[in-house]
Design a protein around this motif. Structure first.
Motif, PDB file in Angstrom:
ATOM      1  N   ILE A   1     -18.144 -45.801  14.861  1.00  0.00           N
ATOM      2  CA  ILE A   1     -18.611 -46.620  13.741  1.00  0.00           C
ATOM      3  C   ILE A   1     -18.315 -45.944  12.416  1.00  0.00           C
ATOM      4  N   ASN A   2     -18.306 -46.754  11.353  1.00  0.00           N
ATOM      5  CA  ASN A   2     -18.262 -46.213   9.993  1.00  0.00           C
ATOM      6  C   ASN A   2     -19.671 -46.096   9.421  1.00  0.00           C
ATOM      7  N   ASN A   3     -20.496 -47.109   9.711  1.00  0.00           N
ATOM      8  CA  ASN A   3     -21.863 -47.149   9.197  1.00  0.00           C
ATOM      9  C   ASN A   3     -22.794 -47.728  10.249  1.00  0.00           C
TER      10      ASN A   3
ATOM     11  N   ASN B   1     -20.896 -39.996   8.429  1.00  0.00           N
ATOM     12  CA  ASN B   1     -20.872 -38.565   8.092  1.00  0.00           C
ATOM     13  C   ASN B   1     -22.235 -38.059   7.610  1.00  0.00           C
ATOM     14  N   GLU B   2     -23.250 -38.898   7.702  1.00  0.00           N
ATOM     15  CA  GLU B   2     -24.604 -38.510   7.349  1.00  0.00           C
ATOM     16  C   GLU B   2     -25.430 -38.324   8.613  1.00  0.00           C
ATOM     17  N   ARG B   3     -26.406 -37.453   8.543  1.00  0.00           N
ATOM     18  CA  ARG B   3     -27.255 -37.190   9.711  1.00  0.00           C
ATOM     19  C   ARG B   3     -28.669 -37.722   9.523  1.00  0.00           C
TER      20      ARG B   3
ATOM     21  N   ALA C   1     -27.612 -52.536  13.313  1.00  0.00           N
ATOM     22  CA  ALA C   1     -26.339 -53.246  13.226  1.00  0.00           C
ATOM     23  C   ALA C   1     -25.229 -52.234  13.029  1.00  0.00           C
ATOM     24  N   THR C   2     -24.167 -52.388  13.773  1.00  0.00           N
ATOM     25  CA  THR C   2     -23.039 -51.469  13.662  1.00  0.00           C
ATOM     26  C   THR C   2     -21.745 -52.241  13.491  1.00  0.00           C
ATOM     27  N   ASP C   3     -20.800 -51.605  12.829  1.00  0.00           N
ATOM     28  CA  ASP C   3     -19.470 -52.190  12.733  1.00  0.00           C
ATOM     29  C   ASP C   3     -18.728 -51.799  14.003  1.00  0.00           C
ATOM     30  N   GLU C   4     -18.112 -52.744  14.649  1.00  0.00           N
ATOM     31  CA  GLU C   4     -17.483 -52.480  15.939  1.00  0.00           C
ATOM     32  C   GLU C   4     -16.154 -51.751  15.774  1.00  0.00           C
ATOM     33  N   GLY C   5     -16.087 -50.566  16.329  1.00  0.00           N
ATOM     34  CA  GLY C   5     -14.832 -49.820  16.309  1.00  0.00           C
ATOM     35  C   GLY C   5     -14.347 -49.501  14.917  1.00  0.00           C
ATOM     36  N   GLY C   6     -15.266 -49.397  13.974  1.00  0.00           N
ATOM     37  CA  GLY C   6     -14.866 -49.074  12.613  1.00  0.00           C
ATOM     38  C   GLY C   6     -14.404 -50.263  11.806  1.00  0.00           C
ATOM     39  N   ASN C   7     -14.535 -51.472  12.360  1.00  0.00           N
ATOM     40  CA  ASN C   7     -14.210 -52.683  11.614  1.00  0.00           C
ATOM     41  C   ASN C   7     -15.428 -53.074  10.784  1.00  0.00           C
ATOM     42  N   ASP C   8     -15.419 -52.719   9.500  1.00  0.00           N
ATOM     43  CA  ASP C   8     -16.599 -52.955   8.665  1.00  0.00           C
ATOM     44  C   ASP C   8     -16.923 -54.429   8.499  1.00  0.00           C
TER      45      ASP C   8
END
Lengths: 116, 112
Positions: free
Chosen positions: B29-31, B52-54, B90-97
């Motif tokens: 994911i991106n976000n 990139n945030e924890r 909610a997540t973006d699938e495979g980095g598709n925002d």
């Protein structure tokens, strides 16, 4: 505060009838989504528009569902004919996202459909 | 298909207690975002955490993200009756925002 407008809020129809939902996104929001949410479950994407173009309708049952966003502003989702299994909340959401930054969605209050 | 899964499905706590719910997802994911839904209403965005945030805080909300485990948690501290709602990740699938997928949600009931 800007809102996503949806109508009707509630719709009761008999199976085999046609039904339509309308959504007016926040002004300037290029991306518009229709989600279906069955009671007790999370929203599932039906269709996504970028301006007036369909970006993703892979989960839209195209034999009975159709969606359009003719001028890239408001949108209509139609079901014809309605089936018992279509009873659900239909949620419209929009975002300003155009490929950079984060895609945060603003949802409307939803249209609750009951098919008898 | 739903990318995320929340755990537990339902949670009942006393006012003033903390509520913790978890989300697991399948692809990169991106976000990751959390939304709240009051009964019969639309979803409202609460907080977004980037890959990139924890950890991230917003008022009484604390979100953590562990990309190695593909999981996130949402903590609501000092809960109030008004926090009674369903919470979805909610997540973006495979980095598709553009494509956001929601889990099945955690229903939180705060007892007065």
């Amino acid at each position: 505060e800007a809102e996503v407008a949806q109508s009707p809020r509630y719709k009761i129809t008999e199976k085999s009838q046609a039904v339509a939902f309308w959504c007016d996104p926040i002004s300037g929001h290029a991306t518009l989504y229709w989600y279906r949410q069955i009671l007790g479950q999370g929203p599932e994407l039906l269709v996504q528009f970028q301006d007036e173009s369909v970006v993703d309708d892979s989960q839209l049952p195209k034999d009975r569902f159709s969606a359009e966003r003719l001028k890239g502003v408001d949108s209509t989702l139609k079901i014809q004919p309605a089936e018992l299994g279509d009873s659900a909340m239909y949620l419209c959401a929009s975002s300003f996202y155009r490929g950079t930054g984060a895609n945060v969605l603003t949802f409307g209050a939803g249209s609750r459909l009951t098919v008898l | 298909s739903q990318q995320g899964e929340e755990d537990p499905q339902a949670l009942s706590i006393q006012e003033g207690e903390n509520a913790t719910m978890n989300c697991s997802y399948k692809t990169s994911i991106n976000n990751l975002q959390w939304y709240r839904q009051n009964s019969g209403r639309g979803l409202v965005h609460l907080i977004l955490i980037r890959s990139n945030e924890r950890e991230k805080h917003s008022g009484r909300l604390r979100v953590t993200l562990d990309t190695s485990k593909k999981s996130s948690s949402l903590l609501i501290t000092a809960s109030r009756a008004a926090d009674t709602a369903s919470y979805f990740c909610a997540t973006d699938e495979g980095g598709n925002d553009y494509k956001l997928s929601f889990g099945a949600g955690t229903t939180v009931t705060v007892r007065a």
